[in-house]
Design a protein around this motif. Structure first.
Motif, PDB file in Angstrom:
ATOM      1  N   LEU A 117      48.387  51.319  36.285  1.00 29.58           N
ATOM      2  CA  LEU A 117      48.879  50.442  35.219  1.00 29.58           C
ATOM      3  C   LEU A 117      47.745  49.961  34.316  1.00 29.58           C
ATOM      4  O   LEU A 117      47.989  49.467  33.216  1.00 29.58           O
ATOM      5  CB  LEU A 117      49.577  49.208  35.813  1.00 29.58           C
ATOM      6  N   LEU A 118      46.517  50.090  34.788  1.00 32.84           N
ATOM      7  CA  LEU A 118      45.361  49.531  34.091  1.00 32.84           C
ATOM      8  C   LEU A 118      44.735  50.535  33.141  1.00 32.84           C
ATOM      9  O   LEU A 118      44.785  51.740  33.373  1.00 32.84           O
ATOM     10  CB  LEU A 118      44.309  49.098  35.124  1.00 32.84           C
ATOM     11  N   SER A 119      44.107  50.014  32.105  1.00 30.80           N
ATOM     12  CA  SER A 119      43.356  50.883  31.203  1.00 30.80           C
ATOM     13  C   SER A 119      42.047  51.280  31.891  1.00 30.80           C
ATOM     14  O   SER A 119      41.598  50.630  32.834  1.00 30.80           O
ATOM     15  CB  SER A 119      43.057  50.160  29.886  1.00 30.80           C
ATOM     16  N   GLU A 120      41.442  52.355  31.386  1.00 30.50           N
ATOM     17  CA  GLU A 120      40.188  52.838  31.977  1.00 30.50           C
ATOM     18  C   GLU A 120      39.067  51.810  31.859  1.00 30.50           C
ATOM     19  O   GLU A 120      38.150  51.804  32.674  1.00 30.50           O
ATOM     20  CB  GLU A 120      39.765  54.150  31.313  1.00 30.50           C
ATOM     21  N   ASP A 121      39.139  50.932  30.865  1.00 29.29           N
ATOM     22  CA  ASP A 121      38.072  49.951  30.661  1.00 29.29           C
ATOM     23  C   ASP A 121      38.518  48.525  31.024  1.00 29.29           C
ATOM     24  O   ASP A 121      37.941  47.551  30.557  1.00 29.29           O
ATOM     25  CB  ASP A 121      37.566  50.001  29.222  1.00 29.29           C
ATOM     26  N   CYS A 122      39.499  48.428  31.890  1.00 29.09           N
ATOM     27  CA  CYS A 122      40.034  47.126  32.285  1.00 29.09           C
ATOM     28  C   CYS A 122      38.974  46.288  33.001  1.00 29.09           C
ATOM     29  O   CYS A 122      38.132  46.799  33.738  1.00 29.09           O
ATOM     30  CB  CYS A 122      41.228  47.348  33.224  1.00 29.09           C
ATOM     31  N   GLU A 123      39.000  44.987  32.767  1.00 29.41           N
ATOM     32  CA  GLU A 123      38.153  44.031  33.487  1.00 29.41           C
ATOM     33  C   GLU A 123      39.026  43.317  34.497  1.00 29.41           C
ATOM     34  O   GLU A 123      40.055  42.743  34.148  1.00 29.41           O
ATOM     35  CB  GLU A 123      37.550  43.018  32.517  1.00 29.41           C
ATOM     36  N   TYR A 124      38.640  43.361  35.781  1.00 28.87           N
ATOM     37  CA  TYR A 124      39.395  42.708  36.853  1.00 28.87           C
ATOM     38  C   TYR A 124      38.509  41.636  37.450  1.00 28.87           C
ATOM     39  O   TYR A 124      37.376  41.901  37.851  1.00 28.87           O
ATOM     40  CB  TYR A 124      39.786  43.748  37.909  1.00 28.87           C
ATOM     41  N   ASP A 125      39.020  40.410  37.514  1.00 24.71           N
ATOM     42  CA  ASP A 125      38.233  39.294  38.043  1.00 24.71           C
ATOM     43  C   ASP A 125      38.998  38.622  39.167  1.00 24.71           C
ATOM     44  O   ASP A 125      39.910  37.848  38.941  1.00 24.71           O
ATOM     45  CB  ASP A 125      37.927  38.295  36.933  1.00 24.71           C
ATOM     46  N   ASN A 126      38.644  38.969  40.383  1.00 23.11           N
ATOM     47  CA  ASN A 126      39.160  38.307  41.568  1.00 23.11           C
ATOM     48  C   ASN A 126      38.071  37.312  41.944  1.00 23.11           C
ATOM     49  O   ASN A 126      37.051  37.691  42.522  1.00 23.11           O
ATOM     50  CB  ASN A 126      39.405  39.327  42.681  1.00 23.11           C
ATOM     51  N   VAL A 127      38.252  36.060  41.592  1.00 20.70           N
ATOM     52  CA  VAL A 127      37.192  35.059  41.586  1.00 20.70           C
ATOM     53  C   VAL A 127      36.300  35.087  42.834  1.00 20.70           C
ATOM     54  O   VAL A 127      35.085  35.132  42.696  1.00 20.70           O
ATOM     55  CB  VAL A 127      37.778  33.651  41.336  1.00 20.70           C
ATOM     56  N   PRO A 128      36.822  35.109  44.050  1.00 18.66           N
ATOM     57  CA  PRO A 128      35.900  35.119  45.187  1.00 18.66           C
ATOM     58  C   PRO A 128      35.067  36.398  45.287  1.00 18.66           C
ATOM     59  O   PRO A 128      34.007  36.406  45.882  1.00 18.66           O
ATOM     60  CB  PRO A 128      36.806  35.013  46.410  1.00 18.66           C
TER      61      PRO A 128
END
Length: 85
Positions: free
Chosen positions: A28-39
């Motif tokens: 579902l994500l773009s190739e340049d997606c930024e994912y921030d799972n805080v911990p």
């Protein structure tokens, strides 16, 4: 999901992760997606996000495959809770 709202995409992403279908979730994500799972911190790109999520899902699979899990008393001596979760 080209006509989906951002909220629908996030909801579907989370649903797929809960079903342990990381390939479908990260697709579902773009190739340049930024994912921030805080911990865990930020990661960038579909492959990197998949690599970050895989160990979490693997740990949950190990837990769900156990016949019994160690139980600890809940807060203030309340009902027992699973020590892993």
């Amino acid at each position: 999901m080209s006509n989906a709202t951002p909220e629908e995409i996030v909801t579907t992403f989370i649903d797929l992760i809960n079903r342990k279908d990381l390939i479908a979730a990260t697709n579902l994500l773009s190739e340049d997606c930024e994912y921030d799972n805080v911990p865990m911190g930020k990661t960038f790109g579909r492959k990197s996000i998949l690599a970050q999520l895989e160990p979490m899902i693997q740990d949950r699979r190990l837990l769900s495959n156990r016949q019994s899990a160690r139980m600890w008393p809940g807060p203030s001596g309340g009902p027992a809770t699973n020590s892993y979760l």
